[in-house]
Design an enzyme around this catalytic site. Sequence first.
Site, PDB file in Angstrom:
ATOM      1  N   ARG A 168     -17.118 -12.852 -25.836  1.00  0.00           N
ATOM      2  CA  ARG A 168     -17.218 -13.751 -26.976  1.00  0.00           C
ATOM      3  C   ARG A 168     -18.407 -13.387 -27.869  1.00  0.00           C
ATOM      4  O   ARG A 168     -18.321 -13.471 -29.082  1.00  0.00           O
ATOM      5  CB  ARG A 168     -17.364 -15.177 -26.442  1.00  0.00           C
ATOM      6  N   CYS A 216     -34.219 -34.052  22.786  1.00  0.00           N
ATOM      7  CA  CYS A 216     -33.454 -34.811  21.792  1.00  0.00           C
ATOM      8  C   CYS A 216     -34.323 -35.950  21.251  1.00  0.00           C
ATOM      9  O   CYS A 216     -34.856 -36.741  22.030  1.00  0.00           O
ATOM     10  CB  CYS A 216     -32.186 -35.375  22.439  1.00  0.00           C
ATOM     11  N   TYR A 267      -6.343 -19.528 -21.622  1.00  0.00           N
ATOM     12  CA  TYR A 267      -6.260 -20.917 -22.095  1.00  0.00           C
ATOM     13  C   TYR A 267      -5.843 -21.010 -23.555  1.00  0.00           C
ATOM     14  O   TYR A 267      -5.863 -22.083 -24.141  1.00  0.00           O
ATOM     15  CB  TYR A 267      -7.550 -21.682 -21.838  1.00  0.00           C
ATOM     16  N   LYS A 318     -16.923 -33.497 -20.073  1.00  0.00           N
ATOM     17  CA  LYS A 318     -17.631 -32.851 -18.971  1.00  0.00           C
ATOM     18  C   LYS A 318     -17.738 -33.729 -17.722  1.00  0.00           C
ATOM     19  O   LYS A 318     -17.853 -34.949 -17.817  1.00  0.00           O
ATOM     20  CB  LYS A 318     -19.052 -32.459 -19.433  1.00  0.00           C
ATOM     21  N   LYS A 362     -11.463 -27.299 -17.651  1.00  0.00           N
ATOM     22  CA  LYS A 362     -12.444 -26.455 -18.337  1.00  0.00           C
ATOM     23  C   LYS A 362     -13.023 -25.493 -17.309  1.00  0.00           C
ATOM     24  O   LYS A 362     -13.777 -25.878 -16.413  1.00  0.00           O
ATOM     25  CB  LYS A 362     -13.554 -27.287 -18.971  1.00  0.00           C
ATOM     26  N   ASP A 398       0.828  -1.213   0.000  1.00  0.00           N
ATOM     27  CA  ASP A 398       0.000   0.000   0.000  1.00  0.00           C
ATOM     28  C   ASP A 398       0.859   1.258   0.000  1.00  0.00           C
ATOM     29  O   ASP A 398       0.553   2.251  -0.651  1.00  0.00           O
ATOM     30  CB  ASP A 398      -0.916   0.027   1.228  1.00  0.00           C
ATOM     31  N   CYS A 402     -27.844 -31.773  22.151  1.00  0.00           N
ATOM     32  CA  CYS A 402     -28.470 -32.671  23.114  1.00  0.00           C
ATOM     33  C   CYS A 402     -27.561 -32.690  24.326  1.00  0.00           C
ATOM     34  O   CYS A 402     -26.340 -32.801  24.195  1.00  0.00           O
ATOM     35  CB  CYS A 402     -28.575 -34.065  22.504  1.00  0.00           C
ATOM     36  N   ASP A 447     -15.088 -22.618 -15.502  1.00  0.00           N
ATOM     37  CA  ASP A 447     -16.503 -22.280 -15.581  1.00  0.00           C
ATOM     38  C   ASP A 447     -16.691 -20.786 -15.318  1.00  0.00           C
ATOM     39  O   ASP A 447     -16.974 -20.363 -14.194  1.00  0.00           O
ATOM     40  CB  ASP A 447     -17.275 -23.126 -14.560  1.00  0.00           C
ATOM     41  N   GLU A 497      -6.302 -29.967 -20.003  1.00  0.00           N
ATOM     42  CA  GLU A 497      -6.374 -28.885 -19.004  1.00  0.00           C
ATOM     43  C   GLU A 497      -7.782 -28.790 -18.439  1.00  0.00           C
ATOM     44  O   GLU A 497      -8.698 -29.459 -18.910  1.00  0.00           O
ATOM     45  CB  GLU A 497      -5.945 -27.556 -19.647  1.00  0.00           C
ATOM     46  N   CYS A 531     -26.935 -40.596  25.568  1.00  0.00           N
ATOM     47  CA  CYS A 531     -27.669 -40.513  24.304  1.00  0.00           C
ATOM     48  C   CYS A 531     -27.106 -41.548  23.330  1.00  0.00           C
ATOM     49  O   CYS A 531     -25.925 -41.511  22.997  1.00  0.00           O
ATOM     50  CB  CYS A 531     -27.524 -39.113  23.708  1.00  0.00           C
TER      51      CYS A 531
HETATM   52  S1  IVH Z   1     -10.572 -23.638 -25.718  1.00  0.00           S
HETATM   53  C1  IVH Z   1     -11.156 -23.592 -29.962  1.00  0.00           C
HETATM   54  N1  IVH Z   1      -9.971 -24.179 -23.241  1.00  0.00           N
HETATM   55  O1  IVH Z   1     -15.450 -23.218 -22.901  1.00  0.00           O
HETATM   56  C2  IVH Z   1     -11.245 -23.852 -28.540  1.00  0.00           C
HETATM   57  N2  IVH Z   1     -12.079 -23.206 -23.704  1.00  0.00           N
HETATM   58  O2  IVH Z   1     -17.360 -24.528 -24.577  1.00  0.00           O
HETATM   59  C3  IVH Z   1     -12.017 -22.830 -27.831  1.00  0.00           C
HETATM   60  N3  IVH Z   1     -13.447 -22.794 -21.701  1.00  0.00           N
HETATM   61  O3  IVH Z   1     -15.936 -20.506 -25.047  1.00  0.00           O
HETATM   62  C4  IVH Z   1     -11.925 -22.799 -26.400  1.00  0.00           C
HETATM   63  N4  IVH Z   1     -11.990 -23.554 -20.255  1.00  0.00           N
HETATM   64  O4  IVH Z   1     -15.188 -20.019 -22.647  1.00  0.00           O
HETATM   65  C5  IVH Z   1     -10.891 -23.689 -24.083  1.00  0.00           C
HETATM   66  N5  IVH Z   1      -9.298 -24.685 -21.081  1.00  0.00           N
HETATM   67  C6  IVH Z   1     -10.215 -24.197 -21.927  1.00  0.00           C
HETATM   68  C7  IVH Z   1     -11.449 -23.695 -21.467  1.00  0.00           C
HETATM   69  C8  IVH Z   1     -12.367 -23.212 -22.405  1.00  0.00           C
HETATM   70  C9  IVH Z   1     -13.190 -23.009 -20.428  1.00  0.00           C
HETATM   71  C10 IVH Z   1     -14.711 -22.247 -22.223  1.00  0.00           C
HETATM   72  C11 IVH Z   1     -14.532 -21.121 -23.211  1.00  0.00           C
HETATM   73  C12 IVH Z   1     -15.238 -21.550 -24.444  1.00  0.00           C
HETATM   74  C13 IVH Z   1     -16.151 -22.606 -23.933  1.00  0.00           C
HETATM   75  C14 IVH Z   1     -16.457 -23.596 -25.029  1.00  0.00           C
END
Ligand code: IVH
Length: 671
Positions: free
Chosen positions: A137, A409, A226, A315, A116, A38, A427, A118, A114, A433
């Site tokens: 996007r 109880c 990513y 998934k 995915k 800071d 309790c 969320d 890697e 008990c």
């Molecule tokens: S690659 C051409 N890598 O998932 C490949 N997407 O369902 C395009 N997402 O719009 C995406 N983790 O927002 C990629 N490790 C990852 C990801 C990832 C999350 C999301 C991304 C994309 C959506 C597609």
Amino acid sequence: MKKSEVRSRIDKLRQDINHHNHQYHVLDNPELPDSVYDRLYQELVALEKNFPEFITNDSPTQRVGAKPLKQFDEVQHRLPMLSLGNAFNEAQMEAFYQRIIDRINATEIEFAAETKLDGLAISLSYEDGKLIRAATRGDGHQGEDVTLNARTIKSIPLRLTGNDFPAMLEVRGEVIMLKKDFDTFNEQQRLDDNKVFANPRNAAAGSLRQLDPAVTARRPLSFIAYGIGHYSDDIQFTSHSEILKRIQTWGLPVSGERKVVKDLDACFVFYKEILMQRPKLKYEIDGVVCKVNSLTLQKQLGFVSRAPRWAIAYKFPPEEEITKVLDIEIQVGRTGALTPVARLQPVFVGGVTVTNATLHNLDEIQRKDVRVGDTVYVRRAGDVIPEVVSIIKDKRPDDTRRFKMPHACPECGSAVHKFEGEVVYRCTGGLFCPAQSIQSIIHFASRRAMDIEGLGDKLVEQLYREGLVKNVADLYELTKEQVAGLERMGEKSAQNLIDALKQSKDTRLDRFIYGLGIREVGEATARALAQYFGTLDKIMSADIEDLLEVPDIGPVVAENISAFFQEGHNQEIIRALRDTHHFTWPEHETAASTELTGKTFVITGTLSSMSRDEARDRLIGLGAKVTGSVSKNTDYVVVGDSPGSKAEKAEKLGLTILNEKDFEQLLSKYS
Ligand code: IVH
């Protein structure tokens, strides 16, 4: 100060602040206390105030500053932002793999696997290392210009570091809210009577699409890259993994949970590893993404409609589902806590069918306003007990019933009491008990305590209800005939149980203490006690003052421990276990024992000669600490087969890394 000196001081401050920002927000490894940071920041603010001619757009002080927008401008993506195909099982993954093999002449394909993430996708354009645009996007071709908002996200660098980045680089990634940030943020929203978000993804999306950047700035957002989109031809890449590695060196955050794997089977292994780690990860994920690693092959494979042929999202089963509350009942725990539990219409969530979910306590029920008859979101993350997250008010019928905490109880009829400073009702029956007695026996037998194989919840309950066992010492009076006489018990399983009981007497002091089930004495505290005092007698005769000397033991826990050992009934049980049933444990080596005493270990990957639990136990036995995450305070990282991101992090931090052979050698010194 001369103007030129001011200029160089400003440059130095920006460099330092950017560095510490990166350490804090990207690497999660702050090197400075907040107060020192800071001070640097305030010094820069003051200098820029006095010398406004030196203010530049990429100064760390200029993240927030813009006025609210009327609307977002539209942005055309130079390369479309694609989506991903989904797979929900191994067969669908195999089909994906087959489609690849059919197109290119190869037998084995290397993948970059890697997590995915969320959140929501974002594209960041850097020109000469400076962030010039951020866009959502949108429909994949056209998104919204959210530059001002993205600039407020601390893990997004306003300027790339190093000097080997291309003149033009478009980075793609996900804006997310870390789980811990989501919890704090949502709680504050609730307290302020503001909109509460159902999950981190919604919170991230809602926060990024704010017209007032000052609002976004107050939301704890993060970014993880990513991949990349368009880039100038002054740089060349050959693989996806190389891209991530390089953009990381330019200060961009990438996920640590990633790995290059040699074929589809290895993708499956990665999927399972990440599924196990999922509850412990800092951010929400909904699967793993497997990408063909070679960019040449990616190009060859190309796209079909809006998704690449070279990547797929595998998934995970959803962690949240919707179902109905059929009833709310009370469960009495080991310490007498009365936990309200929702009986649910069975629902498949987190990979299993769930019929009960905890409602935690009365405060929680009231806060969430859960009633019998409500439709609710149920969450089951990993091995965590399923819980009711929230109700769906629109679906509430007219005839719901509110829950009332009973005065007696339900298990033993003793009075129910709410102690000062606690949220739970308890309790007061103690070991009178049956529920408390049964739970304390179950705890004693559990894997991390006495590890009595075959003695599960149902069997303990049976033994108790049949009057064969009233406390943990009674377990050791059981005969094979008694056990075999129980319903659904054969000769063989009876003998196995008797053997397991016998085996469990050979234990460790900290496990024994943990198994006693003293309130708020978990494994770590039990270990601290064993290490500090060395013998059970010393622990039992310690007074509060002595106990407060033990690292990490505070007044409440000290009081619990002292009260437990003063209780005559507890002393009797301990005497029976130790003297009558001959429980033994190696005398603890206290204080100055080995070079490993007090050292912190992390174990990652699979070891071939022992399980991770065994390795952990051995280390603890030698006075070391074993933790789950790598930081600069870690002394050793033991790396087995298929290690996760922890190994990489350890390397980055320059920690001492032991392979299995080194580790065995180290242990052999003490065996
Ligand atoms: S690659 C051409 N890598 O998932 C490949 N997407 O369902 C395009 N997402 O719009 C995406 N983790 O927002 C990629 N490790 C990852 C990801 C990832 C999350 C999301 C991304 C994309 C959506 C597609």
